[in-house]
Design a protein around this motif. Structure first.
Motif, PDB file in Angstrom:
ATOM      1  N   SER A  43       0.868  -1.315  -0.070  1.00  0.00           N
ATOM      2  CA  SER A  43       0.503  -0.053  -0.268  1.00  0.00           C
ATOM      3  C   SER A  43       0.798   1.152  -0.118  1.00  0.00           C
ATOM      4  O   SER A  43       0.259   1.997  -0.716  1.00  0.00           O
ATOM      5  N   ALA A  44       1.962   1.175   0.675  1.00  0.00           N
ATOM      6  CA  ALA A  44       2.847   2.113   0.550  1.00  0.00           C
ATOM      7  C   ALA A  44       3.390   3.272  -0.529  1.00  0.00           C
ATOM      8  O   ALA A  44       3.866   3.812  -1.124  1.00  0.00           O
ATOM      9  N   GLU A  45       3.602   1.868  -0.831  1.00  0.00           N
ATOM     10  CA  GLU A  45       4.393   1.813  -2.745  1.00  0.00           C
ATOM     11  C   GLU A  45       3.160   1.916  -3.410  1.00  0.00           C
ATOM     12  O   GLU A  45       3.602   3.111  -4.041  1.00  0.00           O
ATOM     13  N   GLN A  55       0.064   9.499   3.168  1.00  0.00           N
ATOM     14  CA  GLN A  55      -0.554   7.965   2.635  1.00  0.00           C
ATOM     15  C   GLN A  55       0.686   7.309   2.706  1.00  0.00           C
ATOM     16  O   GLN A  55       0.045   5.547   3.817  1.00  0.00           O
ATOM     17  N   ALA A  56       1.478   7.053   1.963  1.00  0.00           N
ATOM     18  CA  ALA A  56       2.819   6.199   1.938  1.00  0.00           C
ATOM     19  C   ALA A  56       3.308   5.930   3.034  1.00  0.00           C
ATOM     20  O   ALA A  56       3.659   4.740   4.014  1.00  0.00           O
ATOM     21  N   ARG A  57       3.249   7.306   4.132  1.00  0.00           N
ATOM     22  CA  ARG A  57       4.001   7.237   5.140  1.00  0.00           C
ATOM     23  C   ARG A  57       3.397   6.785   6.033  1.00  0.00           C
ATOM     24  O   ARG A  57       3.765   5.919   6.810  1.00  0.00           O
ATOM     25  N   HIS A  59       0.863   4.358   6.120  1.00  0.00           N
ATOM     26  CA  HIS A  59       1.517   2.851   5.571  1.00  0.00           C
ATOM     27  C   HIS A  59       2.777   1.903   6.246  1.00  0.00           C
ATOM     28  O   HIS A  59       2.808   1.064   6.704  1.00  0.00           O
ATOM     29  N   LEU A  60       3.582   2.991   5.063  1.00  0.00           N
ATOM     30  CA  LEU A  60       5.023   2.595   6.283  1.00  0.00           C
ATOM     31  C   LEU A  60       5.093   2.772   8.026  1.00  0.00           C
ATOM     32  O   LEU A  60       5.920   1.373   8.427  1.00  0.00           O
ATOM     33  N   THR A  82      11.804  -0.593   1.174  1.00  0.00           N
ATOM     34  CA  THR A  82      10.642   0.210   0.561  1.00  0.00           C
ATOM     35  C   THR A  82      10.456   1.800   1.912  1.00  0.00           C
ATOM     36  O   THR A  82      10.489   2.512   0.126  1.00  0.00           O
ATOM     37  N   GLU A  83      10.978   1.903   2.566  1.00  0.00           N
ATOM     38  CA  GLU A  83      11.401   3.392   3.129  1.00  0.00           C
ATOM     39  C   GLU A  83      12.102   3.883   2.043  1.00  0.00           C
ATOM     40  O   GLU A  83      12.303   5.439   1.537  1.00  0.00           O
ATOM     41  N   LEU A  86      10.972   5.288  -1.179  1.00  0.00           N
ATOM     42  CA  LEU A  86       9.889   5.957  -1.111  1.00  0.00           C
ATOM     43  C   LEU A  86      11.095   7.225  -1.243  1.00  0.00           C
ATOM     44  O   LEU A  86      10.661   8.552  -1.691  1.00  0.00           O
TER      45      LEU A  86
END
Length: 175
Positions: A43-45, A55-57, A59-60, A82-83, A86
Motif C-alpha cells: 500500500s505504501a508503494e 498516505q505512503a508514510r 502505511h510505512l 520500501t522506505e 519512497l
C-alpha cells in the motif's frame, strides 16, 4: 498483495490503486503479522507511486510498528527497503541512504536474499545506490549475484558492481 505487486511490475498503476483498499482490508482482517506487513508495504508503494506521500508514510509507519511489536528484523528489512525506495522516489537522497543503510545492515545480519515485497527492478536500483554509497558492499554484491539483479540502465560507472566479466579499454586493456 501479489496481484498488486504484479500490476506495479507491469506498470498498471490504476489497477493497483483500484485493488489496494480491498487487499489491505482483507490482509488486516486476517491479523497475521507477515500478511499485515506485506499489505501495508505494498500500500505504501502504491501511494508513493501516486504521489500521495502522506498516505505512503502512514502505511510505512504502521508496517514499522508491526515489525517493532513482532521484534522481527525481517519485517524491518522489508520496511526499510520500501522506505528507501519512497525517499529516493521523492528526491530525498539523505533519508533514502539512511533507510537503505539500515535495511542492508539488517539483510546482511539476517542473511536475507528475498522479501515478500521484492521487485527485481526496484531491488537492482537499490543495490546500485548502496554500492555507490559504499553500503554493505560485500552483502549487496552477493545479493546481486544470487538474485541475478541488473538495473534497467547498466551501472557501468559503479566499479564495485559484480559483473561476471569486466572489460576495460582506453588506456588499459584488461578482462
Amino acid at each position: 498483495a501479489s496481484i498488486i505487486r504484479m500490476a506495479l511490475l507491469q506498470g498498471e498503476l490504476e489497477r493497483a490503486v483500484a485493488q489496494q483498499p480491498e487487499m489491505l482490508r482483507l490482509s488486516l482482517a486476517g491479523g497475521a503479522p507477515l500478511t499485515c506487513v506485506e499489505a501495508l508495504l505494498v500500500s505504501a508503494e502504491v501511494f508513493g507511486r501516486c504521489g500521495k506521500e502522506q498516505q505512503a508514510r502512514l502505511h510505512l509507519d504502521q508496517a514499522l510498528e508491526v515489525a517493532r511489536t513482532a521484534r522481527s528484523p525481517y519485517f524491518e528489512f522489508m520496511a526499510r527497503l520500501t522506505e528507501a525506495q519512497l525517499h529516493f522516489h521523492n528526491g530525498q537522497e539523505a533519508d533514502g541512504l539512511r533507510a537503505l543503510s539500515r535495511g542492508m545492515e539488517l539483510g546482511r545480519a539476517g542473511g536475507f536474499v528475498n522479501s515478500f515485497v521484492w521487485q527485481p527492478p526496484v531491488m537492482a536500483n537499490l543495490c546500485a545506490k548502496a554500492l555507490e554509497a559504499g553500503i554493505e558492499v560485500e552483502y549487496v554484491q552477493s545479493l546481486i549475484r544470487k538474485r541475478k539483479l541488473v538495473p534497467k540502465e547498466a551501472p557501468v560507472e559503479i566499479e564495485s558492481w559484480p559483473w561476471p566479466i569486466k572489460i576495460y579499454t582506453l588506456g588499459r586493456f584488461e578482462v
